[in-house]
Design a protein around this motif. Structure first.
Motif, PDB file in Angstrom:
ATOM      1  N   LEU A  30       0.850  -1.182   0.000  1.00  0.00           N
ATOM      2  CA  LEU A  30       0.000   0.000   0.000  1.00  0.00           C
ATOM      3  C   LEU A  30       0.887   1.233   0.000  1.00  0.00           C
ATOM      4  CD1 LEU A  30      -3.116   0.559   0.182  1.00  0.00           C
ATOM      5  CD2 LEU A  30      -2.757   1.021   2.609  1.00  0.00           C
ATOM      6  N   GLY A  31       0.389   2.307  -0.611  1.00  0.00           N
ATOM      7  CA  GLY A  31       1.121   3.562  -0.614  1.00  0.00           C
ATOM      8  C   GLY A  31       0.631   4.499   0.480  1.00  0.00           C
ATOM      9  N   GLY A  32       0.662   5.778   0.198  1.00  0.00           N
ATOM     10  CA  GLY A  32       0.293   6.779   1.186  1.00  0.00           C
ATOM     11  C   GLY A  32      -1.205   6.858   1.421  1.00  0.00           C
ATOM     12  N   PRO A  33      -1.609   7.571   2.465  1.00  0.00           N
ATOM     13  CA  PRO A  33      -3.034   7.708   2.773  1.00  0.00           C
ATOM     14  C   PRO A  33      -3.709   8.731   1.868  1.00  0.00           C
ATOM     15  CG  PRO A  33      -1.757   8.969   4.333  1.00  0.00           C
ATOM     16  CD  PRO A  33      -0.758   8.252   3.465  1.00  0.00           C
ATOM     17  N   SER A  34      -4.993   8.544   1.666  1.00  0.00           N
ATOM     18  CA  SER A  34      -5.768   9.524   0.913  1.00  0.00           C
ATOM     19  C   SER A  34      -6.120  10.704   1.812  1.00  0.00           C
ATOM     20  CB  SER A  34      -7.049   8.887   0.364  1.00  0.00           C
ATOM     21  OG  SER A  34      -7.960   8.615   1.426  1.00  0.00           O
ATOM     22  N   LEU A  35      -6.536  11.796   1.190  1.00  0.00           N
ATOM     23  CA  LEU A  35      -6.982  12.962   1.958  1.00  0.00           C
ATOM     24  C   LEU A  35      -8.223  12.635   2.779  1.00  0.00           C
ATOM     25  CD1 LEU A  35      -6.339  15.674  -0.744  1.00  0.00           C
ATOM     26  CD2 LEU A  35      -5.346  15.679   1.551  1.00  0.00           C
ATOM     27  N   GLN A  36      -9.080  11.774   2.249  1.00  0.00           N
ATOM     28  CA  GLN A  36     -10.256  11.345   3.006  1.00  0.00           C
ATOM     29  C   GLN A  36      -9.833  10.589   4.257  1.00  0.00           C
ATOM     30  OE1 GLN A  36     -13.498  11.845   2.597  1.00  0.00           O
ATOM     31  NE2 GLN A  36     -14.334  10.379   4.059  1.00  0.00           N
ATOM     32  N   TRP A  37      -8.871   9.667   4.104  1.00  0.00           N
ATOM     33  CA  TRP A  37      -8.366   8.919   5.272  1.00  0.00           C
ATOM     34  C   TRP A  37      -7.797   9.899   6.299  1.00  0.00           C
ATOM     35  CZ3 TRP A  37      -3.975   8.607   8.080  1.00  0.00           C
ATOM     36  CH2 TRP A  37      -3.875   7.553   8.993  1.00  0.00           C
ATOM     37  N   LEU A  38      -7.026  10.879   5.821  1.00  0.00           N
ATOM     38  CA  LEU A  38      -6.406  11.838   6.738  1.00  0.00           C
ATOM     39  C   LEU A  38      -7.461  12.594   7.533  1.00  0.00           C
ATOM     40  CD1 LEU A  38      -3.977  13.391   7.851  1.00  0.00           C
ATOM     41  CD2 LEU A  38      -4.115  14.892   5.841  1.00  0.00           C
ATOM     42  N   TYR A  39      -8.496  13.076   6.855  1.00  0.00           N
ATOM     43  CA  TYR A  39      -9.544  13.814   7.564  1.00  0.00           C
ATOM     44  C   TYR A  39     -10.227  12.925   8.597  1.00  0.00           C
ATOM     45  CZ  TYR A  39     -13.902  16.215   8.574  1.00  0.00           C
ATOM     46  OH  TYR A  39     -14.959  16.803   9.225  1.00  0.00           O
ATOM     47  N   GLU A  40     -10.568  11.708   8.203  1.00  0.00           N
ATOM     48  CA  GLU A  40     -11.245  10.793   9.118  1.00  0.00           C
ATOM     49  C   GLU A  40     -10.360  10.442  10.306  1.00  0.00           C
ATOM     50  OE1 GLU A  40     -14.374   9.414   9.177  1.00  0.00           O
ATOM     51  OE2 GLU A  40     -14.853  10.946   7.682  1.00  0.00           O
ATOM     52  N   ALA A  41      -9.052  10.280  10.059  1.00  0.00           N
ATOM     53  CA  ALA A  41      -8.121   9.955  11.149  1.00  0.00           C
ATOM     54  C   ALA A  41      -7.990  11.123  12.116  1.00  0.00           C
ATOM     55  CB  ALA A  41      -6.761   9.571  10.578  1.00  0.00           C
ATOM     56  N   LEU A  42      -7.873  12.335  11.593  1.00  0.00           N
ATOM     57  CA  LEU A  42      -7.786  13.506  12.462  1.00  0.00           C
ATOM     58  C   LEU A  42      -9.050  13.650  13.303  1.00  0.00           C
ATOM     59  CD1 LEU A  42      -6.219  16.078   9.961  1.00  0.00           C
ATOM     60  CD2 LEU A  42      -5.093  15.111  11.974  1.00  0.00           C
ATOM     61  N   LYS A  43     -10.184  13.436  12.673  1.00  0.00           N
ATOM     62  CA  LYS A  43     -11.460  13.575  13.384  1.00  0.00           C
ATOM     63  C   LYS A  43     -11.609  12.509  14.474  1.00  0.00           C
ATOM     64  CE  LYS A  43     -15.310  12.549  11.241  1.00  0.00           C
ATOM     65  NZ  LYS A  43     -16.518  12.571  10.369  1.00  0.00           N
ATOM     66  N   GLU A  44     -11.232  11.266  14.164  1.00  0.00           N
ATOM     67  CA  GLU A  44     -11.383  10.187  15.142  1.00  0.00           C
ATOM     68  C   GLU A  44     -10.406  10.327  16.296  1.00  0.00           C
ATOM     69  OE1 GLU A  44     -12.787   6.257  16.582  1.00  0.00           O
ATOM     70  OE2 GLU A  44     -13.512   8.228  15.928  1.00  0.00           O
ATOM     71  N   THR A  45      -9.165  10.692  16.018  1.00  0.00           N
ATOM     72  CA  THR A  45      -8.196  10.831  17.118  1.00  0.00           C
ATOM     73  C   THR A  45      -8.603  11.985  18.036  1.00  0.00           C
ATOM     74  OG1 THR A  45      -6.748  12.140  15.649  1.00  0.00           O
ATOM     75  CG2 THR A  45      -6.256   9.800  15.900  1.00  0.00           C
ATOM     76  N   ARG A  46      -9.155  13.051  17.475  1.00  0.00           N
ATOM     77  CA  ARG A  46      -9.627  14.155  18.322  1.00  0.00           C
ATOM     78  C   ARG A  46     -10.808  13.705  19.183  1.00  0.00           C
ATOM     79  NH1 ARG A  46     -11.702  19.751  15.717  1.00  0.00           N
ATOM     80  NH2 ARG A  46     -13.380  18.357  15.019  1.00  0.00           N
ATOM     81  N   ALA A  47     -11.730  12.969  18.582  1.00  0.00           N
ATOM     82  CA  ALA A  47     -12.890  12.496  19.344  1.00  0.00           C
ATOM     83  C   ALA A  47     -12.462  11.562  20.470  1.00  0.00           C
ATOM     84  CB  ALA A  47     -13.870  11.782  18.412  1.00  0.00           C
ATOM     85  N   LEU A  48     -11.530  10.677  20.194  1.00  0.00           N
ATOM     86  CA  LEU A  48     -11.071   9.744  21.224  1.00  0.00           C
ATOM     87  C   LEU A  48     -10.334  10.456  22.346  1.00  0.00           C
ATOM     88  CD1 LEU A  48      -9.823   6.727  19.068  1.00  0.00           C
ATOM     89  CD2 LEU A  48     -11.768   6.744  20.638  1.00  0.00           C
ATOM     90  N   SER A  49      -9.649  11.551  22.029  1.00  0.00           N
ATOM     91  CA  SER A  49      -8.904  12.272  23.074  1.00  0.00           C
ATOM     92  C   SER A  49      -9.823  12.838  24.142  1.00  0.00           C
ATOM     93  CB  SER A  49      -8.079  13.397  22.444  1.00  0.00           C
ATOM     94  OG  SER A  49      -8.905  14.461  22.004  1.00  0.00           O
ATOM     95  N   LEU A  50     -11.095  12.990  23.828  1.00  0.00           N
ATOM     96  CA  LEU A  50     -12.069  13.533  24.775  1.00  0.00           C
ATOM     97  C   LEU A  50     -12.812  12.439  25.536  1.00  0.00           C
ATOM     98  CD1 LEU A  50     -13.570  16.281  22.415  1.00  0.00           C
ATOM     99  CD2 LEU A  50     -11.735  16.542  24.103  1.00  0.00           C
ATOM    100  N   HIS A  51     -12.511  11.186  25.222  1.00  0.00           N
ATOM    101  CA  HIS A  51     -13.257  10.071  25.805  1.00  0.00           C
ATOM    102  C   HIS A  51     -12.465   9.433  26.941  1.00  0.00           C
ATOM    103  CE1 HIS A  51     -16.023   6.735  26.030  1.00  0.00           C
ATOM    104  NE2 HIS A  51     -16.716   7.221  25.016  1.00  0.00           N
ATOM    105  N   PRO A  52     -13.102   9.097  28.050  1.00  0.00           N
ATOM    106  CA  PRO A  52     -12.390   8.406  29.134  1.00  0.00           C
ATOM    107  C   PRO A  52     -11.948   7.017  28.717  1.00  0.00           C
ATOM    108  CG  PRO A  52     -14.747   8.474  29.569  1.00  0.00           C
ATOM    109  CD  PRO A  52     -14.526   9.355  28.379  1.00  0.00           C
ATOM    110  N   SER A  53     -10.944   6.501  29.404  1.00  0.00           N
ATOM    111  CA  SER A  53     -10.402   5.183  29.086  1.00  0.00           C
ATOM    112  C   SER A  53     -11.289   4.077  29.633  1.00  0.00           C
ATOM    113  CB  SER A  53      -8.997   5.043  29.669  1.00  0.00           C
ATOM    114  OG  SER A  53      -8.129   6.009  29.108  1.00  0.00           O
ATOM    115  N   PRO A  54     -11.259   2.909  29.014  1.00  0.00           N
ATOM    116  CA  PRO A  54     -12.034   1.776  29.519  1.00  0.00           C
ATOM    117  C   PRO A  54     -11.400   1.190  30.773  1.00  0.00           C
ATOM    118  CG  PRO A  54     -10.714   1.092  27.661  1.00  0.00           C
ATOM    119  CD  PRO A  54     -10.525   2.581  27.787  1.00  0.00           C
ATOM    120  N   ASP A  55     -12.180   0.486  31.533  1.00  0.00           N
ATOM    121  CA  ASP A  55     -11.701  -0.130  32.769  1.00  0.00           C
ATOM    122  C   ASP A  55     -11.120  -1.503  32.439  1.00  0.00           C
ATOM    123  OD1 ASP A  55     -11.157  -0.781  35.345  1.00  0.00           O
ATOM    124  OD2 ASP A  55     -13.244  -1.129  35.941  1.00  0.00           O
TER     125      ASP A  55
END
Length: 336
Positions: A222-247
């Motif tokens: 596989l080569g590099g990521p698409s711009l769509q992948w990049l946007y989705e990754a940025l959005k998901e990592t930001r959302a997860l940063s606001l979520h508490p960790s599982p027990d």
């Protein structure tokens, strides 16, 4: 399940490796692979990173088999032999980051169908660490979780982050989300980057292992990521940063020479995860699991010790009620 191609000649894993096709809920065809150990203390559900595929973890499965664990892994949608999602088969693309959770659900169905020995434990690397964190928050039926260089944030210059957000967001609305993210291209990284400057491993033998696989079976690459992948990754990592960790019991390994994912995000997450452990690997790069035997062995020993001692659960993790920051149990840095 129908058997799928499996390239044992380059995997260098335990002798009993095999692969199967299975459909995700949305119809995407996935490939799942397994190695079953002879003395089975449980199964490691291994979530690979972006660009990776089943055979790349043959040696990891061998490390686990030597410690009594079976391994189940997969090719995420858009990579390996699973269905590619754009006309450019080298583009690392995804529609929505949540689509990867369809792959997780299919993997769990496969684990049940294959009667993979329980208890189950998660090991998630890089992009798989982002997918895996979401999965355990949502109740993945594992007793513990381990992460290697997890993509809980993407490392980039501070000045470039607003551009990455705006560009990746904007092109989605004009039908260009499939284009490569700036600075990336269709080339397979290990076939173009010299060992001396690679960001993945400090072990020449392991880097050659990756090169040999890429040359023998280019369809896995596989080569590099698409711009769509990049946007989705940025959005998901930001959302997860606001979520508490599982027990859940948790350990994370991070190389001190990490240049792909964001160490600060990892340290922040672990500092707020009650009982979590951070293992720093001196001189380690992004793929600590693909380093020299002297580096890998202690990591697998500590990981399996956590698996062995993880308390029984009712099959689903629960979000931690204690959301106050705590200090992670960070062990002394290991010498590579």
């Amino acid at each position: 399940m129908e058997h799928a191609p499996f390239f044992a000649d380059v995997a260098d894993g335990p002798e009993n490796g095999a692969a199967w096709w299975l459909p995700a809920r949305d119809g995407v065809r996935l490939r799942v692979g397994a190695w079953r150990g002879t003395v089975e203390r449980g199964t490691v559900l291994l979530f690979p990173g972006r660009t990776e595929y089943i055979e790349k973890y043959g040696r990891t499965a061998r490390d686990f088999a030597q410690r009594g664990y079976a391994t189940l892994t997969l090719d995420w949608r858009g990579q390996g032999l699973s269905d590619r999602l754009t006309g450019d088969i080298m583009s690392g693309h995804v529609g929505l980051f949540s689509d990867y959770q369809h792959d997780v659900a299919a993997m769990i169905e496969a684990a049940e169908a294959l009667d993979m020995p329980k208890p189950w434990h998660l090991l998630a690397h890089s992009m798989g660490g982002c997918i895996g964190l979401r999965a355990v928050i949502d109740g993945l039926p594992v007793h513990s979780c381990a992460f290697s260089g997890p993509m809980w944030g993407i490392q980039m210059a501070k000045s470039l982050r607003p551009l990455a957000w705006s560009l990746s967001f904007g092109v989605r609305h004009v039908g260009l989300g499939h284009l490569y993210a700036p600075g990336t291209d269709p080339e397979n990284y290990v076939l173009t980057e010299p060992f001396e400057t690679n960001k993945l491993t400090g072990c020449p033998d392991m880097y050659q292992y990756m090169i040999d696989q890429a040359l023998a079976y280019p369809e896995l690459g596989l080569g590099g990521p698409s711009l769509q992948w990049l946007y989705e990754a940025l959005k998901e990592t930001r959302a997860l940063s606001l979520h508490p960790s599982p027990d859940l019991p948790c350990m994370t390994v991070l190389g001190t020479k990490e240049e792909i994912v964001c160490p600060r995000r990892i340290e922040q997450r672990i500092s707020k995860w009650p009982g979590a452990r951070l293992e720093l690997v001196q001189e380690g790069r992004h793929e600590v699991l693909m380093d020299s035997p002297g580096v890998r062995a202690p990591v697998f020993d500590i990981m399996c010790e956590m698996f062995d001692t993880a308390p029984p659960t009712e099959g689903q993790s629960q979000v931690s009620k204690d959301r106050a920051p705590r200090s992670a149990a960070a062990s002394p840095a290991r010498q590579s």
